[in-house]
Scaffold this motif. Structure first.
Motif, PDB file in Angstrom:
ATOM      1  N   ALA A  76      57.468 164.234 -41.011  1.00  0.00           N
ATOM      2  CA  ALA A  76      58.732 164.788 -40.525  1.00  0.00           C
ATOM      3  C   ALA A  76      58.843 164.623 -38.676  1.00  0.00           C
ATOM      4  O   ALA A  76      59.296 165.514 -38.408  1.00  0.00           O
ATOM      5  N   PRO A  77      58.334 163.530 -38.113  1.00  0.00           N
ATOM      6  CA  PRO A  77      58.664 163.160 -36.982  1.00  0.00           C
ATOM      7  C   PRO A  77      60.301 163.277 -36.493  1.00  0.00           C
ATOM      8  O   PRO A  77      60.892 162.801 -37.338  1.00  0.00           O
ATOM      9  N   GLN A  78      60.696 164.124 -35.349  1.00  0.00           N
ATOM     10  CA  GLN A  78      61.945 163.995 -35.095  1.00  0.00           C
ATOM     11  C   GLN A  78      62.131 163.289 -33.833  1.00  0.00           C
ATOM     12  O   GLN A  78      61.263 163.362 -32.784  1.00  0.00           O
ATOM     13  N   PRO A  79      63.353 162.642 -33.522  1.00  0.00           N
ATOM     14  CA  PRO A  79      63.694 161.950 -32.049  1.00  0.00           C
ATOM     15  C   PRO A  79      63.678 163.182 -31.010  1.00  0.00           C
ATOM     16  O   PRO A  79      64.251 164.220 -31.479  1.00  0.00           O
ATOM     17  N   GLY A  80      63.157 162.604 -29.903  1.00  0.00           N
ATOM     18  CA  GLY A  80      63.261 163.743 -28.948  1.00  0.00           C
ATOM     19  C   GLY A  80      62.081 164.619 -28.556  1.00  0.00           C
ATOM     20  O   GLY A  80      61.728 165.082 -27.600  1.00  0.00           O
ATOM     21  N   GLU A  81      61.244 164.515 -29.805  1.00  0.00           N
ATOM     22  CA  GLU A  81      59.829 165.040 -29.960  1.00  0.00           C
ATOM     23  C   GLU A  81      58.842 164.280 -28.944  1.00  0.00           C
ATOM     24  O   GLU A  81      58.888 163.220 -29.035  1.00  0.00           O
ATOM     25  N   THR A  82      57.801 165.278 -28.441  1.00  0.00           N
ATOM     26  CA  THR A  82      56.657 164.475 -27.883  1.00  0.00           C
ATOM     27  C   THR A  82      55.502 164.661 -29.025  1.00  0.00           C
ATOM     28  O   THR A  82      55.216 165.933 -29.542  1.00  0.00           O
ATOM     29  N   ILE A  83      55.059 163.480 -29.587  1.00  0.00           N
ATOM     30  CA  ILE A  83      54.151 163.534 -30.691  1.00  0.00           C
ATOM     31  C   ILE A  83      53.146 162.715 -30.229  1.00  0.00           C
ATOM     32  O   ILE A  83      52.857 161.718 -29.600  1.00  0.00           O
ATOM     33  N   VAL A  84      51.546 163.277 -30.678  1.00  0.00           N
ATOM     34  CA  VAL A  84      50.506 162.833 -30.457  1.00  0.00           C
ATOM     35  C   VAL A  84      49.764 162.248 -31.715  1.00  0.00           C
ATOM     36  O   VAL A  84      49.809 163.357 -32.729  1.00  0.00           O
ATOM     37  N   ASP A  85      49.462 161.219 -31.875  1.00  0.00           N
ATOM     38  CA  ASP A  85      48.872 160.802 -32.893  1.00  0.00           C
ATOM     39  C   ASP A  85      47.421 160.824 -32.590  1.00  0.00           C
ATOM     40  O   ASP A  85      46.768 159.673 -31.642  1.00  0.00           O
ATOM     41  N   LEU A  86      46.451 161.863 -32.673  1.00  0.00           N
ATOM     42  CA  LEU A  86      45.263 162.136 -32.297  1.00  0.00           C
ATOM     43  C   LEU A  86      43.967 161.158 -32.682  1.00  0.00           C
ATOM     44  O   LEU A  86      43.085 160.739 -31.881  1.00  0.00           O
ATOM     45  N   CYS A  87      44.030 160.558 -33.857  1.00  0.00           N
ATOM     46  CA  CYS A  87      43.109 159.696 -34.447  1.00  0.00           C
ATOM     47  C   CYS A  87      43.771 158.474 -34.992  1.00  0.00           C
ATOM     48  O   CYS A  87      43.752 158.014 -36.178  1.00  0.00           O
ATOM     49  N   ALA A  88      44.444 157.727 -34.032  1.00  0.00           N
ATOM     50  CA  ALA A  88      45.230 156.694 -34.534  1.00  0.00           C
ATOM     51  C   ALA A  88      44.583 155.471 -34.976  1.00  0.00           C
ATOM     52  O   ALA A  88      45.229 154.878 -35.732  1.00  0.00           O
ATOM     53  N   GLY A  89      43.516 155.345 -34.567  1.00  0.00           N
ATOM     54  CA  GLY A  89      42.816 154.066 -35.067  1.00  0.00           C
ATOM     55  C   GLY A  89      43.576 152.764 -34.655  1.00  0.00           C
ATOM     56  O   GLY A  89      43.930 152.567 -33.646  1.00  0.00           O
ATOM     57  N   GLY A  90      43.648 152.060 -35.937  1.00  0.00           N
ATOM     58  CA  GLY A  90      44.240 150.830 -35.767  1.00  0.00           C
ATOM     59  C   GLY A  90      45.933 150.923 -35.421  1.00  0.00           C
ATOM     60  O   GLY A  90      46.403 149.956 -35.197  1.00  0.00           O
ATOM     61  N   GLY A  91      46.438 151.951 -35.606  1.00  0.00           N
ATOM     62  CA  GLY A  91      47.669 152.460 -35.111  1.00  0.00           C
ATOM     63  C   GLY A  91      48.720 152.288 -36.518  1.00  0.00           C
ATOM     64  O   GLY A  91      49.785 152.360 -35.949  1.00  0.00           O
ATOM     65  N   GLY A  92      48.072 152.330 -37.698  1.00  0.00           N
ATOM     66  CA  GLY A  92      49.338 152.330 -38.808  1.00  0.00           C
ATOM     67  C   GLY A  92      50.212 153.356 -38.981  1.00  0.00           C
ATOM     68  O   GLY A  92      51.449 152.989 -39.032  1.00  0.00           O
ATOM     69  N   LYS A  93      49.878 154.393 -38.621  1.00  0.00           N
ATOM     70  CA  LYS A  93      50.563 155.583 -38.742  1.00  0.00           C
ATOM     71  C   LYS A  93      51.428 155.827 -37.476  1.00  0.00           C
ATOM     72  O   LYS A  93      52.534 156.358 -37.556  1.00  0.00           O
ATOM     73  N   THR A  94      50.754 155.383 -36.333  1.00  0.00           N
ATOM     74  CA  THR A  94      51.577 155.238 -34.948  1.00  0.00           C
ATOM     75  C   THR A  94      52.856 154.727 -35.497  1.00  0.00           C
ATOM     76  O   THR A  94      53.985 154.740 -35.000  1.00  0.00           O
ATOM     77  N   LEU A  95      52.709 153.315 -35.814  1.00  0.00           N
ATOM     78  CA  LEU A  95      53.858 152.319 -36.152  1.00  0.00           C
ATOM     79  C   LEU A  95      54.687 153.072 -37.014  1.00  0.00           C
ATOM     80  O   LEU A  95      56.190 152.897 -36.758  1.00  0.00           O
ATOM     81  N   ALA A  96      54.256 153.822 -38.179  1.00  0.00           N
ATOM     82  CA  ALA A  96      55.067 154.275 -39.125  1.00  0.00           C
ATOM     83  C   ALA A  96      55.920 155.440 -38.369  1.00  0.00           C
ATOM     84  O   ALA A  96      57.159 155.575 -38.639  1.00  0.00           O
ATOM     85  N   LEU A  97      55.182 156.527 -37.445  1.00  0.00           N
ATOM     86  CA  LEU A  97      56.135 157.316 -36.790  1.00  0.00           C
ATOM     87  C   LEU A  97      57.226 156.996 -35.956  1.00  0.00           C
ATOM     88  O   LEU A  97      58.316 157.520 -35.637  1.00  0.00           O
TER      89      LEU A  97
END
Length: 421
Positions: free
Chosen positions: A215-236
């Motif tokens: 449930a990421p929201q615009p305006g938030e500061t979000i850390v992907d702490l174990c991002a690896g290759g970035g799959g979930k980073t891109l989804a967020l």
């Protein structure tokens, strides 16, 4: 290759790569067919050994042809003709076992093709669904993609993939599922123009849903702490339409290598912080302590939920590897706890079915930070996802468990933990 994998306890992908380099005369079709046989044999290693009465690679392969590919004894016998490059003919005992042996009296770890030591954990997580879930984990995984909402809608890209019979995934709103071939492989989507232009990423539906439930929201500061290759980073990034301040990092800088090109291709915006190694190693997130709205912890784990894709991993799993992973999860959860601000949330995700890595890990955080954190009720977390998921998913005391039998996805666990003070 099966002998090599078993004796050296190495990943199947490494053994297949080495074999291909040493046998360059083999065409791509041959290599794909061989890989399919190897992975199918690993998926059904325990049950195939049981019906054949032997753990020898030949016996495992013969048994897997029956159990995984559904071949009758006569069809297997035709393949084992002894002619040219074919293996030696079936013995009388091999043919008899193929025709008559069953799994009726096999223990669950054999019928379900899982490591015996992990059965108590799996039984605790899966309950009455234990055997159906293990059998689902032994099947071939589907090929799922996530359409990049930063480029367009799912409906926009479907015509370009019509030749692959792409259809919407059962739950994920931006997912498409592509049928796999008889050899267990899907088309080479990574060379298609739409992929190169960033219209989609190859990502299991369960992983897509985990990012959605964050449930990421615009305006938030979000850390992907174990991002690896970035799959979930891109989804967020896609979920917030690039409206959040997104920071991606990983304890192993090598795992971050692919993320830069993926960000460029997709149009996703994220600040990638790569830790240094050696004596100069420093905390690249220190300036964010107590200031982050949402921390995604896609934690290192045994990967028991991905055995459909990595069947060799389940046979390499040992009790000490589980202990190592749980220690790493404790460390990364405590780091997330220091990052998140009062009122913020930790989203804990694993691709595991083992409670030691899921429920126990969350309970450990709550105990260590007593009074500072509380679990967000699973029903509230599910409200961020599609309605179809709410009736299919398995809920636990602290979180949500997706699984092949119940949700048709890899095994993903999601728990959301809110910080009070």
């Amino acid at each position: 290759m099966l002998t090599d994998i078993a004796e050296r306890r190495r990943p199947a992908a490494d053994a297949l790569k080495d074999w291909g380099l040493a046998h360059r005369f083999a065409g791509s079709g041959d290599r794909a067919g061989i890989a399919s046989l190897v992975y199918d044999a690993l998926r059904r290693r325990a049950s195939a050994s049981w019906i054949m009465g032997s753990e020898a690679p030949r016996a495992v392969l013969i048994g897997a042809l029956r159990l995984q590919q559904g071949l009758a004894a006569a069809s297997v016998s035709a393949l084992f003709s002894g002619e040219r490059f074919a293996p030696a003919p079936l013995s009388a005992e091999e043919r008899t076992r193929l025709e008559t042996a069953t799994l009726e009296d096999a223990p669950p770890e054999v019928a379900g093709d899982a490591p015996a030591f992990a059965m108590p954990e799996l039984a605790a997580a899966l309950g009455d669904d234990l055997l159906p879930e293990l059998k689902a984990l032994a099947r071939r995984a589907p090929l799922d993609i996530r359409v990049n909402a930063l480029r367009g809608r799912r409906e926009d890209v479907m015509p370009a993939l019509a030749a692959f019979d792409a259809a919407p995934t059962p739950h994920a709103p931006n997912g498409l599922r592509i049928p796999i071939g008889a050899d267990g492989r899907g088309p080479a989507l990574h060379v298609e123009a739409e992929f190169l232009d960033g219209w989609y990423e190859i990502q299991d539906e369960g992983s897509q849903l985990a990012a959605l439930l964050a449930a990421p929201q615009p305006g938030e500061t979000i850390v992907d702490l174990c991002a690896g290759g970035g799959g979930k980073t891109l989804a967020l990034a896609a979920e917030t339409a690039n409206g959040a301040r997104l920071i991606a990092t990983d304890g192993d800088p090598r795992r971050l290598a692919p993320i830069h090109e993926r960000l460029r291709r997709s149009g996703a915006l994220a600040d990638v912080r790569t830790p240094r190694t050696g004596r100069a190693r420093a905390d690249v997130l220190e300036d964010l302590d107590g200031r982050v709205d949402r921390v995604l912890v896609d934690a290192p784990c045994t990967g028991s939920g991905t055995w459909r894709r990595n069947p060799d991993a389940k046979w390499r799993l040992r009790p000490n590897s589980l202990a190592l992973r749980t220690a790493e999860q404790t460390q990364v959860l405590d780091r997330a706890a220091r990052l998140v601000k009062p009122g913020g949330r930790i989203v804990y995700v694993t691709c595991s079915l083992l409670p030691a890595e899921n429920e126990t890990a969350v309970a450990g955080l709550l105990s260590r930070w007593r009074g500072r954190f509380a679990v967000v009720p699973p029903d509230e977390v599910l409200a961020a996802g599609p309605a179809s998921l709410r009736t299919a998913v398995r809920t636990t005391r602290h979180g949500i468990q997706m699984s092949p039998f119940r949700t048709g996805t890899d095994g993903f666990y999601v728990a959301v933990i809110a910080r009070h003070g």
